[in-house]
Design a protein around this motif. Structure first.
Motif, PDB file in Angstrom:
ATOM      1  N   SER A 220      46.026  49.408  32.065  1.00 55.23           N
ATOM      2  CA  SER A 220      45.269  50.311  31.208  1.00 55.23           C
ATOM      3  C   SER A 220      46.068  51.603  31.103  1.00 55.23           C
ATOM      4  N   VAL A 221      46.627  51.851  29.936  1.00 51.99           N
ATOM      5  CA  VAL A 221      47.439  53.046  29.742  1.00 51.99           C
ATOM      6  C   VAL A 221      46.594  54.307  29.888  1.00 51.99           C
ATOM      7  N   SER A 222      45.347  54.253  29.435  1.00 54.70           N
ATOM      8  CA  SER A 222      44.502  55.449  29.459  1.00 54.70           C
ATOM      9  C   SER A 222      44.167  55.917  30.869  1.00 54.70           C
ATOM     10  N   ILE A 223      44.100  55.010  31.838  1.00 57.27           N
ATOM     11  CA  ILE A 223      43.830  55.443  33.218  1.00 57.27           C
ATOM     12  C   ILE A 223      45.043  55.269  34.126  1.00 57.27           C
ATOM     13  N   GLY A 224      46.114  54.668  33.597  1.00 59.39           N
ATOM     14  CA  GLY A 224      47.339  54.522  34.363  1.00 59.39           C
ATOM     15  C   GLY A 224      47.225  53.584  35.550  1.00 59.39           C
ATOM     16  N   ARG A 225      46.410  52.544  35.424  1.00 60.03           N
ATOM     17  CA  ARG A 225      46.218  51.578  36.515  1.00 60.03           C
ATOM     18  C   ARG A 225      46.258  50.162  35.957  1.00 60.03           C
ATOM     19  N   VAL A 226      46.555  49.231  36.844  1.00 59.58           N
ATOM     20  CA  VAL A 226      46.466  47.815  36.504  1.00 59.58           C
ATOM     21  C   VAL A 226      45.049  47.369  36.830  1.00 59.58           C
ATOM     22  N   LEU A 227      44.422  46.681  35.892  1.00 61.88           N
ATOM     23  CA  LEU A 227      43.031  46.244  36.064  1.00 61.88           C
ATOM     24  C   LEU A 227      42.930  44.725  36.051  1.00 61.88           C
ATOM     25  N   VAL A 228      41.897  44.241  36.717  1.00 58.71           N
ATOM     26  CA  VAL A 228      41.494  42.839  36.648  1.00 58.71           C
ATOM     27  C   VAL A 228      40.186  42.819  35.866  1.00 58.71           C
ATOM     28  N   VAL A 229      40.116  41.991  34.845  1.00 58.59           N
ATOM     29  CA  VAL A 229      38.901  41.859  34.042  1.00 58.59           C
ATOM     30  C   VAL A 229      38.475  40.395  34.078  1.00 58.59           C
ATOM     31  N   ILE A 230      37.209  40.166  34.391  1.00 59.88           N
ATOM     32  CA  ILE A 230      36.641  38.823  34.384  1.00 59.88           C
ATOM     33  C   ILE A 230      35.763  38.723  33.142  1.00 59.88           C
ATOM     34  N   ALA A 231      35.954  37.665  32.376  1.00 58.15           N
ATOM     35  CA  ALA A 231      35.181  37.475  31.149  1.00 58.15           C
ATOM     36  C   ALA A 231      34.783  36.008  31.027  1.00 58.15           C
ATOM     37  N   TYR A 232      33.634  35.790  30.426  1.00 60.00           N
ATOM     38  CA  TYR A 232      33.117  34.440  30.219  1.00 60.00           C
ATOM     39  C   TYR A 232      33.208  34.102  28.741  1.00 60.00           C
ATOM     40  N   ARG A 233      33.732  32.927  28.427  1.00 57.84           N
ATOM     41  CA  ARG A 233      33.844  32.485  27.035  1.00 57.84           C
ATOM     42  C   ARG A 233      32.628  31.630  26.701  1.00 57.84           C
TER      43      ARG A 233
ATOM     44  N   PRO B  42      40.075  47.815  39.668  1.00 56.81           N
ATOM     45  CA  PRO B  42      41.509  48.073  39.802  1.00 56.81           C
ATOM     46  C   PRO B  42      42.173  46.930  40.578  1.00 56.81           C
ATOM     47  N   ALA B  43      43.321  46.484  40.115  1.00 57.62           N
ATOM     48  CA  ALA B  43      44.037  45.386  40.770  1.00 57.62           C
ATOM     49  C   ALA B  43      44.620  45.851  42.091  1.00 57.62           C
ATOM     50  N   THR B  44      44.486  45.001  43.101  1.00 61.44           N
ATOM     51  CA  THR B  44      45.087  45.237  44.415  1.00 61.44           C
ATOM     52  C   THR B  44      45.627  43.909  44.925  1.00 61.44           C
ATOM     53  N   GLY B  45      46.334  43.950  46.017  1.00 65.14           N
ATOM     54  CA  GLY B  45      46.774  42.742  46.711  1.00 65.14           C
ATOM     55  C   GLY B  45      47.395  41.690  45.813  1.00 65.14           C
ATOM     56  N   HIS B  46      46.842  40.490  45.889  1.00 66.77           N
ATOM     57  CA  HIS B  46      47.353  39.317  45.183  1.00 66.77           C
ATOM     58  C   HIS B  46      47.456  39.547  43.669  1.00 66.77           C
TER      59      HIS B  46
END
Length: 67
Positions: free
Chosen positions: A20-33, A46-50
């Motif tokens: 996410s450029v606006s917050i300067g962090r890597v994010l994990v997003v879970i979504a259902y199709r 926010p993404a951490t670890g694995h």
């Protein structure tokens, strides 16, 4: 990065990992199709670890220490 379905999901949700450029962090997003193919956000953090190592292209040696 996209994992669909997310191997850890019990409902077949998708996992997206990206910056996410606006917050300067890597994010994990879970979504259902849904049955029409539309994605609906379920959760995000926010993404951490694995997840962060996957995004950065590093090896996790088969360990999952997500926190």
């Amino acid at each position: 990065m996209q994992f669909e379905p997310d191997p850890k999901s019990r409902i077949g949700a998708a996992r997206f990992i990206g910056e996410s450029v606006s917050i300067g962090r890597v994010l994990v997003v879970i979504a259902y199709r849904d049955l029409d193919g539309d994605l609906h956000g379920v959760n995000a953090w926010p993404a951490t670890g694995h997840d962060l190592r996957i995004y950065q292209g590093g090896s996790d040696n088969g360990q999952d220490d997500r926190s």
